[in-house]
Design an enzyme around this catalytic site. Structure first.
Site, PDB file in Angstrom:
ATOM      1  N   LYS A 115       0.811 -54.041 116.680  1.00  0.00           N
ATOM      2  CA  LYS A 115      -0.169 -54.417 117.703  1.00  0.00           C
ATOM      3  C   LYS A 115      -1.326 -55.256 117.146  1.00  0.00           C
ATOM      4  CE  LYS A 115       0.822 -51.391 121.463  1.00  0.00           C
ATOM      5  NZ  LYS A 115       1.827 -50.445 120.928  1.00  0.00           N
ATOM      6  N   GLU A 137      -7.126 -52.661 127.790  1.00  0.00           N
ATOM      7  CA  GLU A 137      -6.629 -51.445 128.426  1.00  0.00           C
ATOM      8  C   GLU A 137      -5.828 -50.704 127.364  1.00  0.00           C
ATOM      9  OE1 GLU A 137      -4.938 -54.231 128.434  1.00  0.00           O
ATOM     10  OE2 GLU A 137      -3.003 -53.474 127.761  1.00  0.00           O
ATOM     11  N   SER A 404       8.769 -51.021 114.308  1.00  0.00           N
ATOM     12  CA  SER A 404       7.526 -51.455 114.962  1.00  0.00           C
ATOM     13  C   SER A 404       6.280 -50.686 114.521  1.00  0.00           C
ATOM     14  CB  SER A 404       7.668 -51.388 116.480  1.00  0.00           C
ATOM     15  OG  SER A 404       8.023 -50.080 116.907  1.00  0.00           O
TER      16      SER A 404
HETATM   17  C1  LIG Z   1       2.989 -50.002 121.645  1.00  0.00           C
HETATM   18  C2  LIG Z   1       4.158 -49.781 120.772  1.00  0.00           C
HETATM   19  C3  LIG Z   1       5.477 -50.151 121.180  1.00  0.00           C
HETATM   20  C4  LIG Z   1       5.807 -50.670 122.545  1.00  0.00           C
HETATM   21  O1  LIG Z   1       5.189 -51.874 122.902  1.00  0.00           O
HETATM   22  P1  LIG Z   1       5.947 -53.267 122.900  1.00  0.00           P
HETATM   23  O2  LIG Z   1       5.003 -54.176 123.594  1.00  0.00           O
HETATM   24  O3  LIG Z   1       7.246 -53.092 123.656  1.00  0.00           O
HETATM   25  O4  LIG Z   1       6.204 -53.648 121.497  1.00  0.00           O
HETATM   26  C5  LIG Z   1       6.516 -49.976 120.264  1.00  0.00           C
HETATM   27  N1  LIG Z   1       6.307 -49.454 119.038  1.00  0.00           N
HETATM   28  C6  LIG Z   1       5.071 -49.086 118.631  1.00  0.00           C
HETATM   29  C7  LIG Z   1       4.913 -48.509 117.266  1.00  0.00           C
HETATM   30  C8  LIG Z   1       3.965 -49.229 119.475  1.00  0.00           C
HETATM   31  O5  LIG Z   1       2.740 -48.866 119.056  1.00  0.00           O
END
Ligand SMILES: *Cc1c(COP(=O)(O)O)cnc(C)c1O
Length: 426
Positions: A115, A137, A404
């Protein structure tokens, strides 16, 4: 049969690449657009015209690269996951099968997830526009923390809208935001969750656009947000491409990412979208299973509709109202998805599938025990699909998982859901 020569129009169409979106109207094929009240249109046009200039501004991108290196810790590694690869190879017990699995380590980026790539880019954009205040948000609080971090680093004021119910459930992230100097504004309307926080942030922006930039947290919302967020997150895919060529001498055969709003997946996929030999797979939250209706998989089980200012696949009830959703992971618990994913789905370029809470929990333990990496519950959805997918690929092939984020935020919830399974050692 002899094929007729293509008309000039057809040969022109053949030149259109999937990466050439959005068009001037903010459309990804028929998806996207700006479905907002008139009072917001001016702010969006202003943001669009500035962003079109910044896209060509080498100094801006150099400054962002510097920050990514010095502050975020990029590039993050593309790491060979031998433990998960062994697990995949055990599934079919066939010497020829079982692709090598690689992890793109977004969990190692500052604040522990992808993020920050977006919030830092947009905070820099805000500075470029001369705006001194940012708003955001947040649902689980991850995007709020990433926004507060970028604001603190760049000297901007930051206010974060958060549903009152989420403020209660995610108290640790509320404290983190406050420590970073942000103000957290609890939202008491509606279901007091992410959807309501997004509405309040948009309402704030309508009256404050002169001095405030709104940092949206995923590739959703009205144009130009889906394109801006995708571009800032594309650092993931660009790095992965270079690292794949260096580590195994070719592009990956398959790339798997989880999809909530879709920003980590879009950032990973976009630089590969015209490389049609690379298979791309988006994994949504299957929750308690598609037949129960308790899931968060709009691409797999939804219909086109408008949510938060753009046309995309949305989970809807029989009356066309936005449906309630469920996922064990807060970051995937959203009834909509970015318009570009809807475009990729209908074009047949990306395969979308879904993984249940139970399957994701199992994969959460695989990643921890096979690799020594506690991943986010969101990410575990991608891991579950990827290990099974790698099992039936050839052993000379390579599969990349976009890791992610890290899972420290999820250990309590995962332990509760795993129950006895946590003490079982297979
Ligand atoms: C917020 C988040 C997501 C989901 O958001 P996307 O916009 O689909 O990437 C996925 N993995 C993690 C670790 C997150 O913090």
């Amino acid at each position: 049969m002899i094929q007729p020569a293509p008309s000039s129009e057809e040969s022109q169409n053949a030149q259109i690449r999937l990466s050439d979106v959005p068009d001037g109207g903010g459309r990804f094929g028929s998806f996207g657009g700006m479905y907002v009240p008139e009072t917001l249109i001016d702010a969006l046009y202003q943001l669009e015209s500035l962003y079109l200039k910044v896209r060509e501004d080498k100094q801006f991108w150099d400054r962002l690269s510097d920050l990514n290196r010095s502050f975020v810790g990029r590039p993050v590694p593309l790491y060979e996951a031998r433990g998960l690869t062994r697990r995949a190879r055990r599934i079919n017990q066939d010497r020829e099968l079982g692709a090598a699995i690689w992890l793109k380590r977004e969990d190692l980026a500052h604040t522990g997830a992808h993020k920050i790539n977006n919030t830092l880019g947009q905070a820099l954009l805000a500075k470029k526009m001369g705006k001194k205040r940012i708003i955001a948000e947040t649902g689980a609080g991850q995007h709020g923390v990433a926004s507060a971090t970028a604001a603190a680093h760049l000297g901007l004021r930051c206010e974060v809208y958060m549903g009152a119910e989420d403020v209660r459930r995610q108290s640790l992230n509320v404290v983190r935001m406050k420590m970073l100097g942000a103000r957290v504004i609890p939202v008491d309307s509606g279901s007091r969750t992410l959807k309501d926080a997004t509405n309040e942030a948009m309402r704030d922006w309508m009256g404050s656009v002169e001095h405030t930039h709104y940092i949206l947290g995923s590739v959703v919302g009205p144009h130009p947000f889906p394109a801006i967020v995708r571009d800032f997150q594309s650092v993931i895919g660009r790095e992965t491409k270079a690292q794949a060529l260096r580590n195994f001498g070719k592009l990956p055969d398959s790339i798997v990412a989880c999809v909530g709003g879709g920003s980590n997946a879009a950032g990973m996929f976009y630089p590969f979208i015209d490389d049609t030999d690379v298979g791309l797979v988006g994994v949504e939250a299957g929750g308690r299973g598609p037949s129960t209706g308790e899931h968060a998989a709009p691409l797999s089980h939804g219909k086109p509709g408008v949510l938060h200012g753009s046309l995309s696949y949305v989970l809807q009830d029989p009356d066309g109202q936005t449906a309630g959703v469920h996922s064990c992971s807060a970051g995937l618990d959203y009834p909509g998805v970015g318009p570009e994913h809807s475009y990729w789905k209908d074009a047949g370029r990306v395969e979308y599938t879904d993984v249940t809470d139970d399957e994701a929990l199992e994969a959460f333990l695989w990643c921890a025990r096979d690799e020594g990496i506690i991943c986010a519950l969101e990410t575990a959805h991608a891991v579950a699909d990827a290990v099974n997918r790698a099992a039936s690929m050839h052993k000379d092939q390579n599969l990349v998982i976009n890791l992610s984020g890290r899972g420290d935020k999820d250990v309590e919830e995962a332990a509760r859901l795993l129950g006895d399974r946590l003490d079982r050692h297979a």
